[in-house]
Design an enzyme around this catalytic site. Sequence first.
Site, PDB file in Angstrom:
ATOM      1  N   THR A 109      12.237  -7.409  -0.453  1.00  0.00           N
ATOM      2  CA  THR A 109      10.799  -6.955  -0.998  1.00  0.00           C
ATOM      3  C   THR A 109      11.353  -7.160  -2.512  1.00  0.00           C
ATOM      4  O   THR A 109      10.881  -7.814  -3.360  1.00  0.00           O
ATOM      5  CB  THR A 109      10.234  -5.455  -0.539  1.00  0.00           C
TER       6      THR A 109
ATOM      7  N   ARG B  71       0.022   7.015   7.112  1.00  0.00           N
ATOM      8  CA  ARG B  71       0.204   6.790   6.352  1.00  0.00           C
ATOM      9  C   ARG B  71      -0.299   8.276   5.721  1.00  0.00           C
ATOM     10  O   ARG B  71       0.510   8.245   4.437  1.00  0.00           O
ATOM     11  CB  ARG B  71      -0.552   5.840   5.176  1.00  0.00           C
TER      12      ARG B  71
ATOM     13  N   ASP C 241      14.565  -1.178   1.627  1.00  0.00           N
ATOM     14  CA  ASP C 241      15.526  -0.788   3.090  1.00  0.00           C
ATOM     15  C   ASP C 241      16.222  -2.137   2.945  1.00  0.00           C
ATOM     16  O   ASP C 241      17.782  -2.260   2.532  1.00  0.00           O
ATOM     17  CB  ASP C 241      14.157  -0.969   4.475  1.00  0.00           C
ATOM     18  N   THR C 242      16.080  -3.076   2.942  1.00  0.00           N
ATOM     19  CA  THR C 242      16.690  -4.618   2.812  1.00  0.00           C
ATOM     20  C   THR C 242      16.690  -4.966   1.229  1.00  0.00           C
ATOM     21  O   THR C 242      18.149  -5.729   1.532  1.00  0.00           O
ATOM     22  CB  THR C 242      16.142  -5.811   3.450  1.00  0.00           C
ATOM     23  N   GLY C 243      16.147  -4.913   0.914  1.00  0.00           N
ATOM     24  CA  GLY C 243      16.389  -5.046  -0.367  1.00  0.00           C
ATOM     25  C   GLY C 243      15.223  -6.183  -1.297  1.00  0.00           C
ATOM     26  O   GLY C 243      14.693  -6.994  -2.208  1.00  0.00           O
TER      27      GLY C 243
ATOM     28  N   ARG D 219       0.843  -1.419  -0.193  1.00  0.00           N
ATOM     29  CA  ARG D 219       0.054  -0.276   0.078  1.00  0.00           C
ATOM     30  C   ARG D 219       0.858   0.913   0.299  1.00  0.00           C
ATOM     31  O   ARG D 219      -0.026   2.280  -0.172  1.00  0.00           O
ATOM     32  CB  ARG D 219      -0.644  -0.121   0.815  1.00  0.00           C
TER      33      ARG D 219
ATOM     34  N   LYS E 107      17.572   3.615   1.458  1.00  0.00           N
ATOM     35  CA  LYS E 107      17.789   3.080   3.026  1.00  0.00           C
ATOM     36  C   LYS E 107      19.209   2.596   3.221  1.00  0.00           C
ATOM     37  O   LYS E 107      19.623   1.089   3.067  1.00  0.00           O
ATOM     38  CB  LYS E 107      17.408   2.304   4.054  1.00  0.00           C
TER      39      LYS E 107
ATOM     40  N   PHE F 212      13.589   4.606  11.346  1.00  0.00           N
ATOM     41  CA  PHE F 212      12.396   4.650  10.486  1.00  0.00           C
ATOM     42  C   PHE F 212      11.562   5.441  10.699  1.00  0.00           C
ATOM     43  O   PHE F 212      10.742   6.315  11.330  1.00  0.00           O
ATOM     44  CB  PHE F 212      11.157   3.691  11.667  1.00  0.00           C
TER      45      PHE F 212
HETATM   46  P1  IMP Z   1      12.557  -4.499   2.578  1.00  0.00           P
HETATM   47  O1  IMP Z   1      12.481  -5.808   2.229  1.00  0.00           O
HETATM   48  O2  IMP Z   1      13.159  -4.507   4.180  1.00  0.00           O
HETATM   49  O3  IMP Z   1      13.347  -3.431   1.371  1.00  0.00           O
HETATM   50  O4  IMP Z   1      10.919  -3.323   2.875  1.00  0.00           O
HETATM   51  C1  IMP Z   1      10.985  -3.322   2.410  1.00  0.00           C
HETATM   52  C2  IMP Z   1       8.892  -2.659   3.063  1.00  0.00           C
HETATM   53  O5  IMP Z   1       9.429  -2.624   4.545  1.00  0.00           O
HETATM   54  C3  IMP Z   1       8.649  -1.298   3.111  1.00  0.00           C
HETATM   55  O6  IMP Z   1       7.875  -0.956   1.015  1.00  0.00           O
HETATM   56  C4  IMP Z   1       8.206  -0.996   3.434  1.00  0.00           C
HETATM   57  O7  IMP Z   1       6.193  -1.058   3.642  1.00  0.00           O
HETATM   58  C5  IMP Z   1       8.987  -1.367   4.514  1.00  0.00           C
HETATM   59  N1  IMP Z   1       9.258  -1.027   5.059  1.00  0.00           N
HETATM   60  C6  IMP Z   1      10.820  -0.513   5.126  1.00  0.00           C
HETATM   61  N2  IMP Z   1      11.224   0.221   5.605  1.00  0.00           N
HETATM   62  C7  IMP Z   1      10.169   0.822   6.456  1.00  0.00           C
HETATM   63  C8  IMP Z   1      10.205   2.354   7.408  1.00  0.00           C
HETATM   64  O8  IMP Z   1      11.035   2.633   7.692  1.00  0.00           O
HETATM   65  N3  IMP Z   1       8.622   2.337   7.532  1.00  0.00           N
HETATM   66  C9  IMP Z   1       7.703   2.279   6.813  1.00  0.00           C
HETATM   67  N4  IMP Z   1       7.836   1.240   6.408  1.00  0.00           N
HETATM   68  C10 IMP Z   1       9.192   0.977   5.991  1.00  0.00           C
END
Ligand code: IMP
Length: 187
Positions: free
Chosen positions: A110, A168, A106-108, A46, A134, A155
Amino acid sequence: MSFYDPTKIEVLYDAASIEARCRQLGAQITADYQGRGELALVGVLRGSFPFIADLVRHIDLPIEIDFLGLSSYGERTESSGIVRMTQDLSEPVRGKHVLVVEDIVDTGLTMKYLLANLQTREPASVRVATLLHKPEGQRVEVPIDYIGFTIPNRFVVGYGLDFAGKLRNLPFIGVVVGDEPVPGLRL
Ligand code: IMP
Ligand code: MG
């Protein structure tokens, strides 16, 4: 008065800065995809809804817009890496140039999952636009073509990004600096 406690959310990027950055990114995307054939923007639900809505209004091309939903298991502030598709695209992307629009990488994990999934659908190309990046949180290598803002490992909330499902709708991007930014709201 507002529904949140402004002393517990520090503004990182205000509405005007976000708007200015969307304008720049839109111009860059317009230039990059000029004359290249069908372009479909794919917003990741979302979190990407305000970003994609603002971005597309600065893209001067006959684009299509579609959405898919992704969710990482878990409610905490760190990605579990286990990704689930909650909603699929409405139309095929075969032969189209796809630009994925995400709120934050963030981690990548997703994005890695999503890119692998999209590749199986045989698009002409896939690129990634993310409002926020990030780099300190990165665990896997993912290509990112357009970045709104590079941020520290904090965060963030607002402008699509949630805290326990809420916030949001803040018109800015902020960092939560205290407990319960909304009375009774905890992670
Ligand atoms: P990743 O898989 O760690 O790259 O994170 C992807 C998903 O985590 C993003 O699409 C967000 O929905 C959520 N996310 C990561 N960091 C944040 C944050 O700082 N605030 C809110 N949602 C986050
Ligand atoms: Mg997201």
